[in-house]
Design an enzyme around this catalytic site. Structure first.
Site, PDB file in Angstrom:
ATOM      1  N   LYS A  14     -38.782 -77.808 -62.759  1.00  0.00           N
ATOM      2  CA  LYS A  14     -39.837 -76.917 -62.248  1.00  0.00           C
ATOM      3  C   LYS A  14     -39.475 -76.246 -60.929  1.00  0.00           C
ATOM      4  O   LYS A  14     -39.525 -75.029 -60.821  1.00  0.00           O
ATOM      5  CB  LYS A  14     -41.115 -77.723 -61.981  1.00  0.00           C
ATOM      6  CG  LYS A  14     -41.986 -77.967 -63.165  1.00  0.00           C
ATOM      7  CD  LYS A  14     -43.161 -78.827 -62.735  1.00  0.00           C
ATOM      8  CE  LYS A  14     -42.638 -80.061 -62.073  1.00  0.00           C
ATOM      9  NZ  LYS A  14     -43.441 -81.092 -61.619  1.00  0.00           N
ATOM     10  N   ARG A 123     -30.599 -86.294 -57.527  1.00  0.00           N
ATOM     11  CA  ARG A 123     -31.147 -85.097 -56.863  1.00  0.00           C
ATOM     12  C   ARG A 123     -31.038 -85.202 -55.345  1.00  0.00           C
ATOM     13  O   ARG A 123     -31.269 -86.247 -54.766  1.00  0.00           O
ATOM     14  CB  ARG A 123     -32.614 -84.937 -57.268  1.00  0.00           C
ATOM     15  CG  ARG A 123     -33.303 -83.790 -56.567  1.00  0.00           C
ATOM     16  CD  ARG A 123     -34.508 -83.362 -57.315  1.00  0.00           C
ATOM     17  NE  ARG A 123     -35.657 -84.215 -57.062  1.00  0.00           N
ATOM     18  CZ  ARG A 123     -36.878 -83.964 -57.558  1.00  0.00           C
ATOM     19  NH1 ARG A 123     -37.075 -82.916 -58.335  1.00  0.00           N
ATOM     20  NH2 ARG A 123     -37.868 -84.769 -57.293  1.00  0.00           N
ATOM     21  N   ARG A 156     -35.202 -87.729 -51.959  1.00  0.00           N
ATOM     22  CA  ARG A 156     -36.627 -88.026 -51.823  1.00  0.00           C
ATOM     23  C   ARG A 156     -36.869 -89.507 -52.017  1.00  0.00           C
ATOM     24  O   ARG A 156     -36.351 -90.088 -52.965  1.00  0.00           O
ATOM     25  CB  ARG A 156     -37.431 -87.232 -52.855  1.00  0.00           C
ATOM     26  CG  ARG A 156     -37.886 -85.897 -52.322  1.00  0.00           C
ATOM     27  CD  ARG A 156     -38.491 -85.040 -53.377  1.00  0.00           C
ATOM     28  NE  ARG A 156     -39.517 -85.707 -54.180  1.00  0.00           N
ATOM     29  CZ  ARG A 156     -40.225 -85.079 -55.120  1.00  0.00           C
ATOM     30  NH1 ARG A 156     -40.004 -83.801 -55.361  1.00  0.00           N
ATOM     31  NH2 ARG A 156     -41.122 -85.725 -55.811  1.00  0.00           N
TER      32      ARG A 156
HETATM   33  P1  ADP Z   1     -42.502 -84.229 -59.153  1.00  0.00           P
HETATM   34  O1  ADP Z   1     -43.087 -83.226 -60.104  1.00  0.00           O
HETATM   35  O2  ADP Z   1     -41.025 -84.168 -59.059  1.00  0.00           O
HETATM   36  O3  ADP Z   1     -43.030 -85.632 -59.358  1.00  0.00           O
HETATM   37  P2  ADP Z   1     -43.887 -83.040 -56.793  1.00  0.00           P
HETATM   38  O4  ADP Z   1     -43.084 -82.631 -55.635  1.00  0.00           O
HETATM   39  O5  ADP Z   1     -44.588 -81.977 -57.570  1.00  0.00           O
HETATM   40  O6  ADP Z   1     -42.924 -83.925 -57.681  1.00  0.00           O
HETATM   41  O7  ADP Z   1     -44.987 -84.106 -56.319  1.00  0.00           O
HETATM   42  C1  ADP Z   1     -44.638 -85.266 -55.600  1.00  0.00           C
HETATM   43  C2  ADP Z   1     -45.859 -86.159 -55.450  1.00  0.00           C
HETATM   44  O8  ADP Z   1     -46.887 -85.442 -54.721  1.00  0.00           O
HETATM   45  C3  ADP Z   1     -46.539 -86.542 -56.758  1.00  0.00           C
HETATM   46  O9  ADP Z   1     -45.923 -87.688 -57.346  1.00  0.00           O
HETATM   47  C4  ADP Z   1     -47.968 -86.810 -56.279  1.00  0.00           C
HETATM   48  O10 ADP Z   1     -48.050 -88.073 -55.632  1.00  0.00           O
HETATM   49  C5  ADP Z   1     -48.181 -85.749 -55.221  1.00  0.00           C
HETATM   50  N1  ADP Z   1     -48.778 -84.493 -55.785  1.00  0.00           N
HETATM   51  C6  ADP Z   1     -48.205 -83.260 -55.826  1.00  0.00           C
HETATM   52  N2  ADP Z   1     -49.020 -82.341 -56.391  1.00  0.00           N
HETATM   53  C7  ADP Z   1     -50.150 -83.016 -56.727  1.00  0.00           C
HETATM   54  C8  ADP Z   1     -51.368 -82.650 -57.374  1.00  0.00           C
HETATM   55  N3  ADP Z   1     -51.593 -81.380 -57.801  1.00  0.00           N
HETATM   56  N4  ADP Z   1     -52.299 -83.614 -57.559  1.00  0.00           N
HETATM   57  C9  ADP Z   1     -52.095 -84.885 -57.161  1.00  0.00           C
HETATM   58  N5  ADP Z   1     -50.976 -85.309 -56.554  1.00  0.00           N
HETATM   59  C10 ADP Z   1     -50.001 -84.394 -56.342  1.00  0.00           C
END
Ligand code: ADP
Ligand code: ZN
Length: 218
Positions: A14, A123, A156
């Protein structure tokens, strides 16, 4: 103007594809995960609260996420449009979004679990500009430094096998129903599927762009 949501499990690409679509189409990427990582850098009550969820791979509560997204959308100059990366993750978040913006298209990435685990464990991200690398398949010229800006690369803390498994589980349980939600609303879908670990991002992005063109969205 195109308003899109990109869906895919953690590690499905993504962020990598969204950032390339951003530069090719001149649209903005709004990534809630990135916004939270910024907030967690600061030692505030909000930052600590967010961290308590993110470090376990759990979703941040809807009220916090919705507030953050509304603020971000309000302060972003839209220009040619935007891609939401990581939002919505629950039906409640999707409903809140409907009051703010009308989504034109869903970009759905379909990637098998084994690829996700392989990818996430290697990553690395630039601390400075957020560029995403992979030590095996999308190698930076120097393992420690960003090709684009020279910033330091880091892993991360939620990219560990245990937290990765939790994030995949959460994605399947809480985010998959959203796909049904948007299908029922008859929002057009662009699907990108890969079964290979080393598909160059450019190739994936080109396929997605072609499909967006077919829909006359770009
Ligand atoms: P990935 O898709 O690689 O897990 P993201 O960077 O999108 O990572 O998100 C990392 C963390 O941030 C998620 O595991 C969650 O804890 C939190 N997070 C991000 N976006 C949201 C959302 N829309 N709702 C709830 N938690 C979120
Ligand atoms: Zn950088």
């Amino acid at each position: 103007m195109v308003k899109a949501i990109i869906f895919g499990a953690p590690g499905s690409g993504k962020g990598t594809y969204a950032s390339r679509l951003q530069s090719k189409l001149g649209i903005k990427v709004i990534a809630t995960g990135d916004i939270f990582r910024e907030k967690m850098k600061k030692d505030t009550a909000k930052g600590r609260e967010i961290r308590s969820y993110v470090e376990k791979g759990l979703l941040v509560p809807d009220n916090i996420v919705i507030e953050v997204l509304k603020k971000k959308l309000a302060e972003t100059s839209m220009g040619k449009g935007f891609i939401l990366d990581g939002y919505p993750r629950t039906i409640k978040q999707a409903e809140a979004l409907e009051d703010i913006a009308k989504i034109d298209v869903i970009i759905q990435l379909k990637v098998p679990d084994w690829i996700i685990i392989e990818r996430l464990s290697a990553r690395r991200i630039c601390k400075n500009c957020g560029e995403i690398y992979n030590l095996r398949y999308l190698k930076p010229k120097n393992d420690m430094k960003c090709d684009k800006c020279g910033g330091p690369l880091y892993q991360r803390p939620d990219d560990t096998p245990q937290v990765i498994r939790e994030r995949i589980k959460v994605y399947e349980q809480q985010t998959q129903p959203l796909l049904r939600y948007y299908k029922e609303k008859k929002i057009p879908f662009v699907e990108y599927r890969t079964e290979k670990l080393d598909t160059p991002p450019e190739e994936a992005v080109q396929e997605i762009l072609n499909d967006l063109k077919k829909l006359k969205l770009v």
